[in-house]
Enzyme design. Sequence first.
Site, PDB file in Angstrom:
ATOM      1  CD  GLU A 312       0.198  -1.324   3.185  1.00 53.88           C
ATOM      2  OE1 GLU A 312       0.395  -2.270   2.410  1.00 53.88           O
ATOM      3  OE2 GLU A 312       0.318  -1.418   4.417  1.00 53.88           O
ATOM      4  CG  HIS A 336      -5.832  -5.712   1.339  1.00 53.63           C
ATOM      5  ND1 HIS A 336      -6.288  -6.357   2.473  1.00 53.63           N
ATOM      6  CD2 HIS A 336      -4.548  -5.349   1.601  1.00 53.63           C
ATOM      7  CE1 HIS A 336      -5.316  -6.378   3.384  1.00 53.63           C
ATOM      8  NE2 HIS A 336      -4.253  -5.782   2.868  1.00 53.63           N
ATOM      9  CG  HIS A 340      -3.334  -1.040   3.712  1.00 55.89           C
ATOM     10  ND1 HIS A 340      -3.248  -1.256   5.067  1.00 55.89           N
ATOM     11  CD2 HIS A 340      -3.061  -2.238   3.122  1.00 55.89           C
ATOM     12  CE1 HIS A 340      -2.927  -2.539   5.289  1.00 55.89           C
ATOM     13  NE2 HIS A 340      -2.823  -3.153   4.124  1.00 55.89           N
ATOM     14  CD  GLU A 359      -1.881  -5.650   6.410  1.00 59.89           C
ATOM     15  OE1 GLU A 359      -2.901  -5.833   5.713  1.00 59.89           O
ATOM     16  OE2 GLU A 359      -0.879  -5.036   5.994  1.00 59.89           O
ATOM     17  CG  ASP A 419      10.177  -9.314   7.320  1.00 58.77           C
ATOM     18  OD1 ASP A 419       9.159  -8.578   7.331  1.00 58.77           O
ATOM     19  OD2 ASP A 419      11.186  -9.056   6.633  1.00 58.77           O
ATOM     20  CE1 TYR A 427      -1.418  -9.941   6.810  1.00 58.70           C
ATOM     21  CE2 TYR A 427      -2.836  -8.816   5.236  1.00 58.70           C
ATOM     22  CZ  TYR A 427      -1.578  -9.106   5.709  1.00 58.70           C
ATOM     23  OH  TYR A 427      -0.482  -8.567   5.100  1.00 58.70           O
TER      24      TYR A 427
HETATM   25  N1  BES Z   1       1.079  -4.448   3.713  1.00 59.56           N
HETATM   26  C1  BES Z   1       0.821  -5.725   3.174  1.00 59.56           C
HETATM   27  C2  BES Z   1       2.045  -6.425   2.638  1.00 59.56           C
HETATM   28  C3  BES Z   1       3.171  -6.616   3.642  1.00 59.56           C
HETATM   29  C4  BES Z   1       2.904  -6.883   4.970  1.00 59.56           C
HETATM   30  C5  BES Z   1       4.467  -6.519   3.219  1.00 59.56           C
HETATM   31  C6  BES Z   1       3.959  -7.024   5.877  1.00 59.56           C
HETATM   32  C7  BES Z   1       5.512  -6.683   4.123  1.00 59.56           C
HETATM   33  C8  BES Z   1       5.258  -6.926   5.447  1.00 59.56           C
HETATM   34  C9  BES Z   1      -0.240  -5.672   2.072  1.00 59.56           C
HETATM   35  O1  BES Z   1      -1.238  -4.733   2.288  1.00 59.56           O
HETATM   36  C10 BES Z   1      -0.942  -7.005   2.035  1.00 59.56           C
HETATM   37  O2  BES Z   1      -1.548  -7.338   3.001  1.00 59.56           O
HETATM   38  N2  BES Z   1      -0.847  -7.725   0.915  1.00 59.56           N
HETATM   39  C11 BES Z   1      -1.518  -8.981   0.729  1.00 59.56           C
HETATM   40  C12 BES Z   1      -2.751  -8.756  -0.109  1.00 59.56           C
HETATM   41  C13 BES Z   1      -4.003  -9.220   0.429  1.00 59.56           C
HETATM   42  C14 BES Z   1      -4.247  -9.588   1.807  1.00 59.56           C
HETATM   43  C15 BES Z   1      -5.215  -8.923  -0.380  1.00 59.56           C
HETATM   44  C16 BES Z   1      -0.584  -9.933  -0.001  1.00 59.56           C
HETATM   45  O3  BES Z   1       0.520  -9.515  -0.375  1.00 59.56           O
HETATM   46  O4  BES Z   1      -0.932 -11.079  -0.193  1.00 59.56           O
HETATM   47 ZN    ZN Z   2      -2.581  -5.243   3.861  1.00 63.86          ZN
END
Ligand code: BES
Ligand code: ZN
Length: 666
Positions: A312, A336, A340, A359, A419, A427
Amino acid sequence: MIPSLLRTSSFVKRSFTTFISPFKAVSTTTMTASLFESKRPASSPEYDPSTLSNYQYFNVLHTDLDYRVDWPKRKLFGTVVYKLAIKDKAPEQIVLDTSFLDIHEAKINGEPVKFDADTKRIEPLGNSLNVDLETKATEFDLTISFNTTEKVTALQWLEPEQTASKKAPYLFSQCQAIHARSLYPCFDTPSVKTPIHTKISSVYPTVASGNVVPVKQDQTEYATADTVYEFQQDIPIPSYLFAIASGDLTSLPIGPRSKVYSEPPNIHACQYEFEADTEKFIEAAENIVFPYEWKTYNVLVLPPSFPYGGMENPNITFATPTLISGDRQNVDVIAHELAHSWSGNLVTNCSWEHFWLNEGWTVYLERRIVGAIHGEAHRHFSAIIGWKDLQSAIDAMPPAVRDQYSRLVVHLKERQDPDDAFSTVPYEKGSSLLFYLENLLGGKPVFDPFIPYYFGKFQKKSLDTYQFRDTLYEFFADKKEILDTVDWDTWFYAPGMPPVKPNFDTSLADVCYNLAEKWVKAIAAAPTDGNVYDAYFRACFNIEDIAGWSSTQYVVFLDSLADTTTPSAATTEAIRVLGDIYQFAGSSNPEVISRWYTLAVPARLGAATYQALADWLGTVGRMKFVRPGFRLLLKVDRDLAVTTFRKNEAFYHPICRSMVAKDLGL
Ligand code: BES
Ligand code: ZN
């Protein structure tokens, strides 16, 4: 001094209450409140343990970041200028986060000052950069010049042959959670937010998180000299939302305030994928929360090695090219990332311990957007898939991981890597809590006014879980008795599934469950003569079974079958016929393809299927698909798994590469 020692322990208030194990069901409301209160920090927002900086002393009034992309050296040379204001009492040094950076110089108000960049690396947090605070001024400019190194974790540099157009090298960043410190020295904590002005000089078209400031140079032809790209971000943002990408980029409109960027060969497909939904999503979100404040909402579709589905980054969501399936069936990822803009980017978790505030709220809003456009049944359908993902993710965690990271509020105070804590839990458990509260308080009409109140109260700020709960009690003061029935301790601190399972509307899922059940019954009733399997299954099923279904329905069907089938000769033949009739392997949707292999590989369909999976793994870099794909292959053909990895190693993002190497035991 270690920053966390500067603050009072989060357990200070424990003295007047007994510590209650979150493992046991806590039933009385007074007891429930006491664990919550015992964990309340001395002051909110809670201190971020994932930074080495002494951010608590400063307000960052403004940031200016200048980069020169040195393509031949594959390095960024940069200068960052912070306008800092002392909060109460000045420390002796300014301590910033860095990671694998070369630091050249530090200045305060233009005068060089002493600094120490040669500090010991502390894994996984990086190095501190200590700058002597040689001024009595309460407001001053701090300037640092630096360059990134080949060890940078926030960047992937791609060679021309790794891109779609094959014409130019490509560079993109991914800072969340704690990688921004490898891109520039910063207070790398979501607790610090600052407006940021960015200037990047590059030979190739460049995007960054901010609104584009028009430049005079001609951008249509690549100049031999660098072009300067300028971006203004007036809304204060945390470091993890800073982003940059540069390469052979072009753009087309996908809405009145939106553009999609990609390499030229893919741009029309990208435009088609998003142009029908983007503005609808923005308007739906605006109706649920309040008007979009960031002016433009653009999407950059990255090369296939981008390791996430979406990120995002403000004004410029980064997205995996696996969304471009030609059928507009993956746009929920855009809903999604757009959501954000309120949850995460405007109202931010103060540390990665409270990541669910980013999330969980975003998944909740994403599904509200989908519900507003396609109806409540679709919202519930998406929540059913989420609940199942949560269950599978928790089931798959080894006990120690499960105990730590299946809680909503996690503990990262012993330098755990954010991480490593990453999972579906924030989520799905987070959005389940909000969904539960919505229903408990009286449904959407009662709950909805809380949404703009909460986002309005905390906009441009960072907060913790305690502030969230306090605000809920404050807004619903007349519903205190109802809120007191919530088992807050279990929701916030207990590992495992949420204490309450929502009542889902299964109308869209039922057809998927029914067809899966029909297959399971047919397998059980199959004749004992293996020679007639093919004719038998073909007599029972045909393509009409799934006529008019969405990709998501395929997903639910395949998930449900994978759950219920057991290996046998009849199962193998059934799955072979199923694949032949429904053609899932040829789907343009990676969510469907990955589920197909999750079903077909354990069903032992044979070498051709394993090779097809191996070939597919050479085309996707999204960790969500790559890691489970290799784990499947490993179980049936270790050599194929290893040779496939070796063959594609250079293609994967550094984070993905190291994760898969670990998974394969290399
Ligand atoms: N912000 C996240 C991606 C992220 C989280 C990157 C933590 C690094 C560390 C992003 O908004 C996300 O949640 N992406 C999901 C998409 C989804 C839940 C629709 C993904 O990458 O799968
Ligand atoms: Zn996200």
